[in-house]
Write a protein that holds these residues in place. Structure first.
Motif, PDB file in Angstrom:
ATOM      1  N   ASN A  11       0.640  -1.095   0.035  1.00  0.00           N
ATOM      2  CA  ASN A  11      -0.166   0.054   0.020  1.00  0.00           C
ATOM      3  C   ASN A  11       0.796   1.116  -0.083  1.00  0.00           C
ATOM      4  O   ASN A  11       0.699   2.382  -0.592  1.00  0.00           O
ATOM      5  CB  ASN A  11      -0.849  -0.014   1.010  1.00  0.00           C
ATOM      6  CG  ASN A  11      -2.136   1.112   1.259  1.00  0.00           C
ATOM      7  OD1 ASN A  11      -2.669   1.253   0.401  1.00  0.00           O
ATOM      8  ND2 ASN A  11      -1.984   1.883   2.017  1.00  0.00           N
ATOM      9  N   ARG A  12       1.867   1.141   0.706  1.00  0.00           N
ATOM     10  CA  ARG A  12       2.846   2.239   0.658  1.00  0.00           C
ATOM     11  C   ARG A  12       3.279   2.606  -0.495  1.00  0.00           C
ATOM     12  O   ARG A  12       3.288   3.802  -1.064  1.00  0.00           O
ATOM     13  CB  ARG A  12       4.089   1.996   1.522  1.00  0.00           C
ATOM     14  CG  ARG A  12       4.856   3.127   2.018  1.00  0.00           C
ATOM     15  CD  ARG A  12       6.118   2.892   3.181  1.00  0.00           C
ATOM     16  NE  ARG A  12       6.717   1.734   2.363  1.00  0.00           N
ATOM     17  CZ  ARG A  12       7.949   1.677   2.611  1.00  0.00           C
ATOM     18  NH1 ARG A  12       8.503   2.087   4.156  1.00  0.00           N
ATOM     19  NH2 ARG A  12       8.874   0.742   2.194  1.00  0.00           N
ATOM     20  N   GLU A  13       3.627   1.518  -1.438  1.00  0.00           N
ATOM     21  CA  GLU A  13       4.238   1.905  -2.799  1.00  0.00           C
ATOM     22  C   GLU A  13       2.909   2.222  -3.634  1.00  0.00           C
ATOM     23  O   GLU A  13       3.136   3.078  -4.725  1.00  0.00           O
ATOM     24  CB  GLU A  13       4.711   0.401  -3.503  1.00  0.00           C
ATOM     25  CG  GLU A  13       6.096  -0.161  -2.903  1.00  0.00           C
ATOM     26  CD  GLU A  13       6.970   1.077  -2.925  1.00  0.00           C
ATOM     27  OE1 GLU A  13       7.121   1.470  -4.089  1.00  0.00           O
ATOM     28  OE2 GLU A  13       7.689   1.497  -2.211  1.00  0.00           O
ATOM     29  N   ARG A  14       1.823   1.674  -3.323  1.00  0.00           N
ATOM     30  CA  ARG A  14       0.703   2.164  -4.233  1.00  0.00           C
ATOM     31  C   ARG A  14       0.472   3.545  -3.931  1.00  0.00           C
ATOM     32  O   ARG A  14      -0.031   4.120  -4.936  1.00  0.00           O
ATOM     33  CB  ARG A  14      -0.654   1.319  -3.832  1.00  0.00           C
ATOM     34  CG  ARG A  14      -1.845   1.484  -4.540  1.00  0.00           C
ATOM     35  CD  ARG A  14      -2.930   1.618  -3.458  1.00  0.00           C
ATOM     36  NE  ARG A  14      -4.235   1.776  -4.198  1.00  0.00           N
ATOM     37  CZ  ARG A  14      -4.696   2.922  -4.499  1.00  0.00           C
ATOM     38  NH1 ARG A  14      -4.030   4.132  -4.660  1.00  0.00           N
ATOM     39  NH2 ARG A  14      -5.950   3.033  -5.343  1.00  0.00           N
ATOM     40  N   GLU A  15       0.407   4.121  -2.773  1.00  0.00           N
ATOM     41  CA  GLU A  15       0.201   5.388  -2.654  1.00  0.00           C
ATOM     42  C   GLU A  15       1.151   6.455  -3.015  1.00  0.00           C
ATOM     43  O   GLU A  15       0.849   7.622  -3.345  1.00  0.00           O
ATOM     44  CB  GLU A  15      -0.398   5.416  -1.023  1.00  0.00           C
ATOM     45  CG  GLU A  15      -1.596   4.891  -0.729  1.00  0.00           C
ATOM     46  CD  GLU A  15      -2.096   5.109   0.724  1.00  0.00           C
ATOM     47  OE1 GLU A  15      -1.283   5.758   1.423  1.00  0.00           O
ATOM     48  OE2 GLU A  15      -3.275   4.623   1.016  1.00  0.00           O
ATOM     49  N   LYS A  16       2.238   5.969  -3.021  1.00  0.00           N
ATOM     50  CA  LYS A  16       3.361   6.763  -3.489  1.00  0.00           C
ATOM     51  C   LYS A  16       2.906   7.246  -5.160  1.00  0.00           C
ATOM     52  O   LYS A  16       3.505   8.204  -5.437  1.00  0.00           O
ATOM     53  CB  LYS A  16       4.688   5.980  -3.402  1.00  0.00           C
ATOM     54  CG  LYS A  16       5.684   6.421  -2.334  1.00  0.00           C
ATOM     55  CD  LYS A  16       7.103   5.990  -2.672  1.00  0.00           C
ATOM     56  CE  LYS A  16       7.620   5.042  -1.574  1.00  0.00           C
ATOM     57  NZ  LYS A  16       8.668   4.098  -1.757  1.00  0.00           N
ATOM     58  N   ARG A  17       2.675   6.092  -5.674  1.00  0.00           N
ATOM     59  CA  ARG A  17       2.648   6.249  -7.064  1.00  0.00           C
ATOM     60  C   ARG A  17       1.224   7.019  -7.341  1.00  0.00           C
ATOM     61  O   ARG A  17       1.048   7.869  -8.396  1.00  0.00           O
ATOM     62  CB  ARG A  17       2.363   4.971  -7.778  1.00  0.00           C
ATOM     63  CG  ARG A  17       3.628   4.054  -7.952  1.00  0.00           C
ATOM     64  CD  ARG A  17       3.530   2.716  -8.155  1.00  0.00           C
ATOM     65  NE  ARG A  17       4.480   2.043  -8.037  1.00  0.00           N
ATOM     66  CZ  ARG A  17       5.533   1.858  -9.005  1.00  0.00           C
ATOM     67  NH1 ARG A  17       5.098   2.136 -10.401  1.00  0.00           N
ATOM     68  NH2 ARG A  17       6.855   1.273  -8.871  1.00  0.00           N
ATOM     69  N   HIS A  18       0.163   6.683  -6.601  1.00  0.00           N
ATOM     70  CA  HIS A  18      -1.216   6.828  -7.089  1.00  0.00           C
ATOM     71  C   HIS A  18      -1.926   7.660  -6.083  1.00  0.00           C
ATOM     72  O   HIS A  18      -3.225   7.720  -6.190  1.00  0.00           O
ATOM     73  CB  HIS A  18      -2.173   5.668  -7.662  1.00  0.00           C
ATOM     74  CG  HIS A  18      -1.374   5.023  -8.592  1.00  0.00           C
ATOM     75  ND1 HIS A  18      -1.219   5.428  -9.934  1.00  0.00           N
ATOM     76  CD2 HIS A  18      -0.939   3.785  -8.576  1.00  0.00           C
ATOM     77  CE1 HIS A  18      -0.387   4.565 -10.571  1.00  0.00           C
ATOM     78  NE2 HIS A  18      -0.121   3.535  -9.793  1.00  0.00           N
ATOM     79  N   GLY A  19      -1.384   7.858  -4.824  1.00  0.00           N
ATOM     80  CA  GLY A  19      -2.257   8.445  -3.840  1.00  0.00           C
ATOM     81  C   GLY A  19      -3.488   7.533  -3.460  1.00  0.00           C
ATOM     82  O   GLY A  19      -3.246   6.486  -3.589  1.00  0.00           O
ATOM     83  N   ASP A  57      -4.607  -0.432  -7.946  1.00  0.00           N
ATOM     84  CA  ASP A  57      -4.915   0.973  -8.095  1.00  0.00           C
ATOM     85  C   ASP A  57      -5.871   0.859  -9.217  1.00  0.00           C
ATOM     86  O   ASP A  57      -6.556   1.971  -9.353  1.00  0.00           O
ATOM     87  CB  ASP A  57      -3.791   1.735  -8.432  1.00  0.00           C
ATOM     88  CG  ASP A  57      -3.289   1.287  -9.621  1.00  0.00           C
ATOM     89  OD1 ASP A  57      -2.129   0.380  -9.729  1.00  0.00           O
ATOM     90  OD2 ASP A  57      -3.473   1.825 -10.640  1.00  0.00           O
ATOM     91  N   ASP A  68       8.300  -3.172  -9.942  1.00  0.00           N
ATOM     92  CA  ASP A  68       8.335  -1.710  -9.473  1.00  0.00           C
ATOM     93  C   ASP A  68       8.590  -0.913 -10.947  1.00  0.00           C
ATOM     94  O   ASP A  68       8.246   0.463 -10.907  1.00  0.00           O
ATOM     95  CB  ASP A  68       9.620  -1.333  -8.665  1.00  0.00           C
ATOM     96  CG  ASP A  68      10.665  -1.958  -9.440  1.00  0.00           C
ATOM     97  OD1 ASP A  68      10.544  -2.780 -10.292  1.00  0.00           O
ATOM     98  OD2 ASP A  68      11.761  -1.493  -9.321  1.00  0.00           O
ATOM     99  N   ASP A  90       3.369   0.434 -14.138  1.00  0.00           N
ATOM    100  CA  ASP A  90       2.692   1.557 -13.242  1.00  0.00           C
ATOM    101  C   ASP A  90       1.491   1.122 -12.533  1.00  0.00           C
ATOM    102  O   ASP A  90       1.309   1.592 -11.344  1.00  0.00           O
ATOM    103  CB  ASP A  90       2.351   2.682 -14.354  1.00  0.00           C
ATOM    104  CG  ASP A  90       3.251   3.736 -14.673  1.00  0.00           C
ATOM    105  OD1 ASP A  90       4.535   3.474 -13.983  1.00  0.00           O
ATOM    106  OD2 ASP A  90       3.061   4.355 -15.570  1.00  0.00           O
TER     107      ASP A  90
END
Ligand code: SF4
Length: 336
Positions: free
Chosen positions: A16-24, A284, A258, A261
């Motif tokens: 989720n941390r990775e997901r939110e870094k990319r797409h909020g 996402d 990674d 997207d």
């Protein structure tokens, strides 16, 4: 390790941390229709509940081009942005069935995006019509093809393919066709069928092969884990993957890939509630409105065959995310 640790929530937190870094908080969906023009198929994939061997077999169907175009015509007034077509490998149809299909769609809606034919179908066309993969793709692009869907990847490992889908294109051919499509300027997606006889190592190998091609060609837009469904096929003795397994696969996909997207939770395959939860486990994107999906429904999926954009939006909001309608290239669609 990520597949084995009992701490699923830790894996989800990292993803989720990775997901939110990319797409909020954004979660994407698109307004599409899905058409399966024929389920006649020469191949015999054990997990498939959709294919019928011959025209005339119980439940076998092949739509006329008019019937195919009608699916779009009936919705021509709606703000659809994409038509997604996948079919069985039918030895009886001429190549111009497919090129004419694309031309007809563009006559009805010139701006519609055509995401049609898996790499497995492209390989089949090349072999059946004695053309190179490049000639097939060029002819389809000239007729209006805009991108390829990711279906048919299953699991790349040879051990598994030999057992579950031995008589269709292998992993190298699948990847070569995506490489070629990227080189010719098309975007594509890549899938992974999980939850049957594959090992954790084979899942990781699958992701690494997709990742390596992405490093080389950069044309994958989304990675789409697809849950195995056991009804009405030759693998019906196996259980379906659990919700926990589905969440873990989406999370590990986000962490490993990674360079891709988007991670898509295809709601028809996961079920609606698990897809909503997956939006907190690395995913996402929920795919689209779909309409009349057959492949998973013939394998026992009990979700609706279609959702309206309003329903998808509501489900995304209910999951605590922000719905964003996108086109095939992830441009935001703004309606007048
Ligand atoms: S998965 Fe595709 S190629 Fe395999 S049997 Fe089903 S329709 Fe045919």
């Amino acid at each position: 390790m990520l597949f084995e640790t009992p701490d699923l929530l830790a894996v989800g937190w990292l993803a989720n941390r990775e997901r939110e870094k990319r797409h909020g908080a954004q979660a994407y969906y698109n307004y599409n229709i899905r058409i399966e023009a024929t389920n006649v198929c020469e191949a015999s994939c054990l997990f498939c509940s959709f294919a019928r061997l011959k025209p005339g077999d119980d439940q076998a169907y092949t739509m006329s081009l008019d019937e195919v175009w009608d699916k779009l015509r009936r919705r021509a007034a709606q703000p659809l942005t994409e038509v997604h077509v996948v079919n069985g490998l039918d030895p009886h149809l001429p190549f111009d069935y497919y090129t004419e299909m694309l031309r007809g769609f563009k006559r009805i809606r010139p701006e519609i995006h055509l995401k049609c034919f898996t790499a497995i179908e492209i390989a089949y066309f090349s072999d059946l019509y004695r053309m190179s993969d490049e000639q097939v793709l060029r002819a389809l692009m000239d007729a209006g093809l805009d991108s390829l869907p990711g279906g048919g990847a299953e699991i790349f490992a040879e051990r598994v393919r030999k057992k579950i889908c031995h008589d269709k294109a292998d992993a190298d051919r699948y990847l070569a066709i995506h490489r070629l499509a990227h080189r010719m300027g098309m975007k594509t997606n890549v899938t992974m069928l999980y939850g049957h006889i594959e090992t954790h190592e084979e899942r990781v190998d699958h992701m690494l092969r997709a990742r390596a091609l992405q490093d080389e060609s950069g044309g994958f837009q989304a990675f789409i884990p697809l849950a195995f469904h056991p009804d009405n096929n030759q693998m019906r003795k196996l259980p379906a993957p659990s919700a926990a397994e589905t969440l873990r696969v989406h999370a590990v996909s986000r962490l490993m890939l990674d360079n891709i997207d988007h991670i898509k939770a295809f709601w028809v395959a996961t079920g609606v509630e698990v897809a909503q939860t997956a939006l907190w486990f690395g995913a996402d994107d929920l795919d689209g409105t779909v309409q009349e999906e057959k492949i998973y429904h013939m394998a026992g999926s009990t979700v609706p065959e279609a959702m309206t954009t309003r329903e998808i939006s509501r489900l995304i909001r209910a999951a605590g995310r922000e719905p964003v309608e996108r086109d095939t290239f992830y441009n935001v669609v703004a309606h007048a």
